[in-house]
Scaffold this motif. Structure first.
Motif, PDB file in Angstrom:
ATOM      1  N   ASN A 205       1.360  -1.795  -0.214  1.00  0.00           N
ATOM      2  CA  ASN A 205       0.105  -0.288  -0.032  1.00  0.00           C
ATOM      3  C   ASN A 205       1.055   1.339   0.117  1.00  0.00           C
ATOM      4  OD1 ASN A 205       0.847  -0.059   2.723  1.00  0.00           O
ATOM      5  ND2 ASN A 205      -0.945   0.169   3.747  1.00  0.00           N
ATOM      6  N   ILE A 206       0.226   2.855   0.348  1.00  0.00           N
ATOM      7  CA  ILE A 206       0.683   3.465   0.088  1.00  0.00           C
ATOM      8  C   ILE A 206       2.408   3.745   1.330  1.00  0.00           C
ATOM      9  CG2 ILE A 206      -0.172   5.493   1.683  1.00  0.00           C
ATOM     10  CD1 ILE A 206       1.039   6.669  -1.654  1.00  0.00           C
ATOM     11  N   THR A 236      10.470   8.708 -12.396  1.00  0.00           N
ATOM     12  CA  THR A 236      10.418   8.165 -13.018  1.00  0.00           C
ATOM     13  C   THR A 236      10.380   6.197 -11.376  1.00  0.00           C
ATOM     14  OG1 THR A 236      12.118   6.666 -13.879  1.00  0.00           O
ATOM     15  CG2 THR A 236      11.106   7.921 -15.153  1.00  0.00           C
ATOM     16  N   ALA A 237      11.705   6.723 -10.491  1.00  0.00           N
ATOM     17  CA  ALA A 237      11.606   5.982 -10.195  1.00  0.00           C
ATOM     18  C   ALA A 237      10.267   5.882  -8.804  1.00  0.00           C
ATOM     19  CB  ALA A 237      12.467   5.465  -9.278  1.00  0.00           C
ATOM     20  N   TYR A 238      10.250   7.411  -8.265  1.00  0.00           N
ATOM     21  CA  TYR A 238       9.130   7.579  -7.910  1.00  0.00           C
ATOM     22  C   TYR A 238       7.348   7.174  -8.283  1.00  0.00           C
ATOM     23  CZ  TYR A 238      11.638   9.514  -4.495  1.00  0.00           C
ATOM     24  OH  TYR A 238      13.058   9.997  -2.893  1.00  0.00           O
ATOM     25  N   LEU A 287      -3.644  12.485 -10.527  1.00  0.00           N
ATOM     26  CA  LEU A 287      -3.069  11.100  -9.006  1.00  0.00           C
ATOM     27  C   LEU A 287      -2.504  11.180  -8.882  1.00  0.00           C
ATOM     28  CD1 LEU A 287      -5.952  10.324  -7.783  1.00  0.00           C
ATOM     29  CD2 LEU A 287      -6.459   8.698  -9.265  1.00  0.00           C
ATOM     30  N   VAL A 288      -1.545  10.543  -9.947  1.00  0.00           N
ATOM     31  CA  VAL A 288      -0.172  10.248  -9.760  1.00  0.00           C
ATOM     32  C   VAL A 288       0.379  11.222  -8.629  1.00  0.00           C
ATOM     33  CG1 VAL A 288       1.802   8.969 -11.004  1.00  0.00           C
ATOM     34  CG2 VAL A 288      -0.673   7.882 -12.140  1.00  0.00           C
ATOM     35  N   GLY A 289       0.444  12.304  -9.099  1.00  0.00           N
ATOM     36  CA  GLY A 289       1.545  12.804  -8.972  1.00  0.00           C
ATOM     37  C   GLY A 289       1.160  13.828  -7.340  1.00  0.00           C
ATOM     38  N   ASN A 290      -0.305  12.995  -7.129  1.00  0.00           N
ATOM     39  CA  ASN A 290      -0.585  13.459  -5.259  1.00  0.00           C
ATOM     40  C   ASN A 290      -0.044  11.780  -4.983  1.00  0.00           C
ATOM     41  OD1 ASN A 290      -2.422  13.112  -3.109  1.00  0.00           O
ATOM     42  ND2 ASN A 290      -3.183  14.455  -3.997  1.00  0.00           N
TER      43      ASN A 290
END
Ligand code: HEM
Ligand SMILES: *[C@@H]1O[C@H](CO)[C@@H](O)[C@H](O)[C@H]1NC(C)=O
Ligand SMILES: *[C@@H]1O[C@H](CO)[C@@H](O)[C@H](O)[C@H]1NC(C)=O
Ligand SMILES: *[C@@H]1O[C@H](CO)[C@@H](O)[C@H](O)[C@H]1NC(C)=O
Ligand SMILES: *[C@@H]1O[C@H](CO)[C@@H](O)[C@H](O)[C@H]1NC(C)=O
Ligand SMILES: CC(=O)N[C@H]1CO[C@H](CO)[C@@H](O)[C@@H]1O
Length: 376
Positions: A205-206, A236-238, A287-290
């Motif tokens: 999970n996160i 890209t890794a994150y 969404l991904v940025g968050n």
């Protein structure tokens, strides 16, 4: 027969291509050759597809897209479990060689990746790893199936190519320094599962994502003298640490909790679980940025790398970081792409310029200014 001769002369002409043994053409049937040959011609770039009209969660491991095992010597897979899976289910050509438009369509249809994110990532990869003349890219290693290469220093090496897109500190793949930058690594996957157990109550999970991202960075600092963690890999890794939370979790569940057996199915076997539904609604850049922000904030580190020895991580002030998103774009064009194509001419320059326009298109309105390394 005439076609086969044509293909042979094509291969001989491409004498800079080292053809790995497993990609021997000897096993190809005449029908397969007929499929491949027309695709080796010069092809004009096609505009990227638009967004899906229906972005609901739906069955994607369906009758029209059955998982099939690889055909040895023909089907290519690489470092991206998302694209590998789309190829093994026939959302992409099963041989693993695709056009950018096919990739955008596949990630949208199969996983509900948002159009902005899909176009940005696909054209970034295509510009450094694909063949702008034939409009084809390998999702893994270098192959004759993307056609004759443009002049060096262009690589056209597929997604396995190190340090232009693929990079260090991946979750389930080793660093290039250790010799294999793209195959599934069981030891690393076991650690992925362990972090889910330790921090995610049994799931990835996160919280597990943030801790495992940090562990992968620390491990590369401690073991890889050549560890590099600068833009674009820094970003890209994150981003890739967050992808499994959105894309590998069944869309009816959508709780960003990924069980280990489902994770293994995607990461190791390029396979959607039986009855798998895609994400409910598009997964946009925002969404991904968050989620990236949450992974990063848990253990912030500035971009940098080791200096030829382990445990010598040094910040690189020239690399873009999260405070400079436009610099990620600008340096990718002006430095990374430019180093592969320092002075393109004619149709090559035209193809690059068109693909550079496609690459920039999701950033219109973002406040970033388009750069034109080859005029326009
Ligand atoms: C849009 C086109 C895409 C391109 C061009 C692309 C390309 C790549 C590349 C080159 C890597 C290797 C980076 C590295 O580890 O060094 C990678 C990793 C990864 N990709 Fe993709 N990808 C795309 C879409 C997707 C999608 C749709 C998903 C999920 C469904 C996905 C999931 C992942 C994950 C989870 C990793 C990390 C693997 C690991 O660290 O072990 N990607 N991708
Ligand atoms: C070592 O690092 C340099 C700079 O990032 C890179 O160009 C090179 O490919 C790396 N070599 C290996 C084997 O990782
Ligand atoms: C997998 O990763 C582990 C830990 O980093 C490493 O020791 C091992 O050599 C890798 N295995 C393969 C087959 O590359
Ligand atoms: C997807 O989300 C919509 C809107 O939030 C909801 O009405 C719908 O039931 C969800 N679909 C699934 C399969 O969960
Ligand atoms: C990028 O390169 C172009 C052409 O070489 C140059 O005009 C432009 O100033 C550069 N932009 C940045 C931000 O470095
Ligand atoms: C640059 C680099 O290290 N690339 C490697 C990626 O992995 C493949 C296969 O293991 C190697 O052949 C490449 O040299």
């Amino acid at each position: 027969m005439a076609r086969f001769a044509a293909l042979l002369s094509l291969i001989l002409a491409a004498n800079t291509l080292a053809l790995p043994q497993y990609e021997s053409l000897a096993g190809l049937s005449e029908r397969e050759l007929e499929d491949i040959l027309p695709r080796l011609n010069i092809v004009k770039p096609q505009p990227p597809p638009g967004p899906l009209s229906d972005t609901s969660a739906k069955l994607v491991n369906d009758k029209a897209h059955p998982w099939r095992p690889l055909i040895p010597g023909i089907d290519i897979r690489g470092p991206c479990p998302g694209l590998n899976t789309l190829a093994s289910h026939g959302y992409l050509p099963r041989n693993g060689v695709a056009t950018p438009a096919q990739i955008v369509n596949a990630v949208q249809e199969g996983f509900n990746m948002g159009n902005d994110l899909a176009v940005f990532v696909t054209y970034a990869a295509f510009l450094v790893d694909g063949n702008p003349l034939t409009n084809l890219m390998s999702i893994g290693g270098k192959t004759i199936f993307t056609g004759i290469d443009p002049p060096k220093p262009a690589i056209v090496g597929g997604l396995n190519t190190h340090a232009v897109f693929e990079g260090d500190a991946s979750m389930t793949r080793g660093d290039a320094f250790f010799g294999d930058n793209h195959s599934f690594n069981e030891t690393q996957f076991d650690e992925f599962v362990e972090f889910g157990n330790k921090f995610g109550g049994g799931n990835y999970n996160i919280v597990a994502a943030a801790e495992f991202r940090w562990q992968r960075i620390q491990e590369s600092i401690a073991t890889n003298p050549n560890f590099s963690f600068i833009s674009p890999r820094y970003f890209t890794a994150y981003a890739e640490s967050t992808f499994p939370l959105f894309f590998f979790v069944d869309g009816r569940k959508g709780d960003a909790q990924l069980p280990p057996d489902v994770a293994r199915s995607f990461f190791q076997n390029s396979r959607m679980p039986d009855g798998f539904f895609r994400h409910n609604g598009t997964v946009s850049l925002d969404l991904v940025g968050n989620a990236i922000g949450q992974v990063f904030e848990a253990h912030p580190i500035a971009p940098g790398g080791n200096q030829g020895k382990v445990n010598t991580y040094t910040v690189d002030p020239n690399s873009a970081d999260f405070t400079q998103f436009c610099k990620l774009y600008t340096d990718f064009v002006n430095v990374t792409i430019k180093s592969l194509y320092p002075n393109p001419k004619g149709i090559l320059r035209d193809a690059l310029n068109t693909n550079l326009d496609f690459f920039f298109s999701p950033l219109k309105g973002s406040g970033c200014t388009q750069v034109f390394p080859y005029g326009h």
